[in-house]
Scaffold this active site. Structure first.
Site, short mmCIF file in Angstrom:
data_model
loop_
_atom_site.label_atom_id
_atom_site.label_comp_id
_atom_site.label_asym_id
_atom_site.label_seq_id
_atom_site.Cartn_x
_atom_site.Cartn_y
_atom_site.Cartn_z
N SER A 11 35.18 23.98 40.60
CA SER A 11 36.33 23.22 40.11
C SER A 11 37.53 23.40 41.04
O SER A 11 38.54 22.73 40.87
CB SER A 11 36.71 23.74 38.72
OG SER A 11 37.07 25.10 38.81
N TYR A 42 38.44 23.31 34.88
CA TYR A 42 37.38 22.70 34.07
C TYR A 42 37.33 23.38 32.68
O TYR A 42 36.84 22.78 31.71
CB TYR A 42 36.00 22.90 34.73
CG TYR A 42 35.66 22.00 35.90
CD1 TYR A 42 36.59 21.15 36.50
CD2 TYR A 42 34.36 22.00 36.42
CE1 TYR A 42 36.25 20.34 37.58
CE2 TYR A 42 34.01 21.19 37.51
CZ TYR A 42 34.95 20.37 38.08
OH TYR A 42 34.59 19.57 39.15
N GLY A 43 37.75 24.63 32.63
CA GLY A 43 37.60 25.46 31.43
C GLY A 43 37.98 24.81 30.12
O GLY A 43 37.23 24.85 29.14
N CYS A 73 30.40 27.88 39.89
CA CYS A 73 31.38 27.82 38.81
C CYS A 73 30.65 28.13 37.51
O CYS A 73 29.68 27.44 37.15
CB CYS A 73 31.98 26.41 38.77
SG CYS A 73 33.10 26.11 37.40
N ASN A 74 31.09 29.18 36.82
CA ASN A 74 30.44 29.55 35.56
C ASN A 74 30.59 28.45 34.51
O ASN A 74 29.67 28.16 33.76
CB ASN A 74 31.07 30.83 35.00
CG ASN A 74 30.77 32.06 35.83
OD1 ASN A 74 29.92 32.86 35.50
ND2 ASN A 74 31.48 32.22 36.94
N CYS A 183 34.04 34.16 35.92
CA CYS A 183 34.63 32.97 36.57
C CYS A 183 34.72 33.30 38.05
O CYS A 183 35.14 34.40 38.42
CB CYS A 183 36.01 32.71 35.97
SG CYS A 183 36.97 31.45 36.85
N HIS A 185 36.70 32.38 40.26
CA HIS A 185 38.05 32.62 40.79
C HIS A 185 38.43 34.11 40.67
O HIS A 185 39.28 34.59 41.41
CB HIS A 185 39.09 31.81 39.99
CG HIS A 185 39.16 30.35 40.33
ND1 HIS A 185 38.15 29.47 40.04
CD2 HIS A 185 40.14 29.62 40.94
CE1 HIS A 185 38.51 28.25 40.44
NE2 HIS A 185 39.70 28.31 40.99
#
Ligand code: DGL
Length: 259
Positions: A11, A42-43, A73-74, A183, A185
Site C-alpha cells: 500500500s 489500506y488498513g 502487505c499484511n 504490518c 511498515h
C-alpha cells in the site's frame, strides 16, 4: 522466464522492508517494487476495496512481465491473497503476522500484536490466530495512524513516539514477552519500539520468512535466476518520490508511475 523480475507491491513504502530481505537473499534477481502510496492506508478500507486495489497492482506487475508476485502487505494478504491465487496463474507469496513463533516461545503465555484494522479483522488472521495461539493471550492493537505518519515522512517524530507509547502500554501492562509486527511498515520502527518496550520483550516480524518462502517457491517452479549479471531493481510510486527514496538510500532510483 527465470530472468523475468520478481514483482513486489505494498500500500506504500513499508514493503521495502520485505524487498530488502528478498534482495539480500536473492541478489541476482531482477525486481520491481510498486508503492501504492496514493491509496495508503489500506488498513481502514473494506475487503472489497482492498481486493480492487490488489488487482490493480497485480495487473501492472503482470504487464511488466513479473514471474512471481510478493504481496508485501499484511492487510492486502489477509484480505486478498485467496482472490489473487484463484484468479491469476502465477505464484503469489503473502505475508501474515508471525503469531506462531511468538506463541510457541512465549513464557508469559501472553503476546502482543500490532497490525492494521484490516489485518486484525480479517478471516485469515482469526483463523491463524485461533490455530496457533491456542491457550495464549493475544493482546491485539490496531496501529491506526502509524502508516500515515510513515507515509508522510514522520517516522522519527514526537507524534510517532506518543502514538507508540499509547499503543504499547496495554501490552506492557498485560506482560507480553513477544511483540509481533503485523504490518510491513513497522520494522522501520524497531529502534523506537526497543526504547519503549521492557528489555526482555522480543520483537518478531515475518520479513526473513517471506524472503525464504519466495526463494523456495521460485526454486520449486524452476524460476530462480542463476545468471550472475547486473540485476535491475526498479521502484515505482504514484506519489512523491521523497519518502521511498529516503527508505532506500541513494543507491536506487525511484520513478513516478501513474497507477
Ligand atoms: N504495509 C501494510 C501492511 O503490512 C500497511 C497497510 C496499510 O496501508 O494500512 O499491512
Amino acid at each position: 522466464m527465470s530472468k523475468q523480475p520478481i514483482g513486489i507491491f505494498d500500500s506504500g513504502v513499508g514493503g521495502t522492508s520485505i524487498w530488502k530481505e528478498i534482495h539480500a537473499l536473492l541478489p541476482n534477481e531482477n525486481t520491481i517494487y510498486l508503492a501504492d502510496s496514493l491509496n495508503a492506508p489500506y488498513g481502514p478500507k473494506g475487503k472489497e476495496r482492498i481486493i480492487e486495489l490488489c488487482v490493480k497492482n497485480t495487473e501492472i506487475l503482470l504487464r511488466k512481465g513479473c514471474k512471481i508476485i510478493v504481496v508485501a502487505c499484511n492487510t492486502a494478504t489477509t484480505n486478498a491473497i485467496n482472490y489473487l491465487r484463484t484468479n491469476y496463474m502465477i505464484p503469489f507469496i503473502g505475508i501474515e503476522p508471525a503469531i506462531k513463533p511468538a506463541a510457541l516461545h512465549s513464557s508469559t503465555k501472553t503476546v502482543g500484536i500490532l497490525a492494521t484494522k484490516g489485518t486484525l479483522s480479517s478471516e485469515l488472521f482469526s483463523k491463524t490466530s485461533s490455530l496457533y495461539a491456542c491457550g495464549i493471550k493475544v493482546v491485539e492493537q490496531d496501529g491506526d495512524g502509524i502508516v500515515q505518519l510513515i507515509e508522510n515522512g514522520k517516522l522519527d517524530s514526537d507524534e510517532m513516539r506518543s502514538l507508540l507509547k499509547i499503543y504499547l502500554q496495554p501490552m506492557i501492562d498485560a506482560k507480553i514477552d513477544h511483540l509481533v509486527l503485523g504490518c510491513t511498515h513497522y520494522p522501520y520502527l524497531i529502534p523506537q519500539l526497543l526504547e519503549l518496550l521492557p528489555k526482555h520483550v522480543k520483537i518478531i516480524d515475518s520479513g526473513e520468512a517471506v524472503a525464504k518462502q519466495t526463494k523456495s517457491i521460485l526454486k520449486k517452479n524452476a524460476l530462480l535466476n542463476n545468471q550472475i549479471s547486473n540485476p535491475k531493481n526498479q521502484f515505482f510510486t504514484n506519489t512523491d518520490l521523497k519518502i521511498l527514496n529516503s527508505l532506500l538510500g541513494n543507491n536506487y532510483k525511484v520513478e513516478y508511475l501513474d497507477f
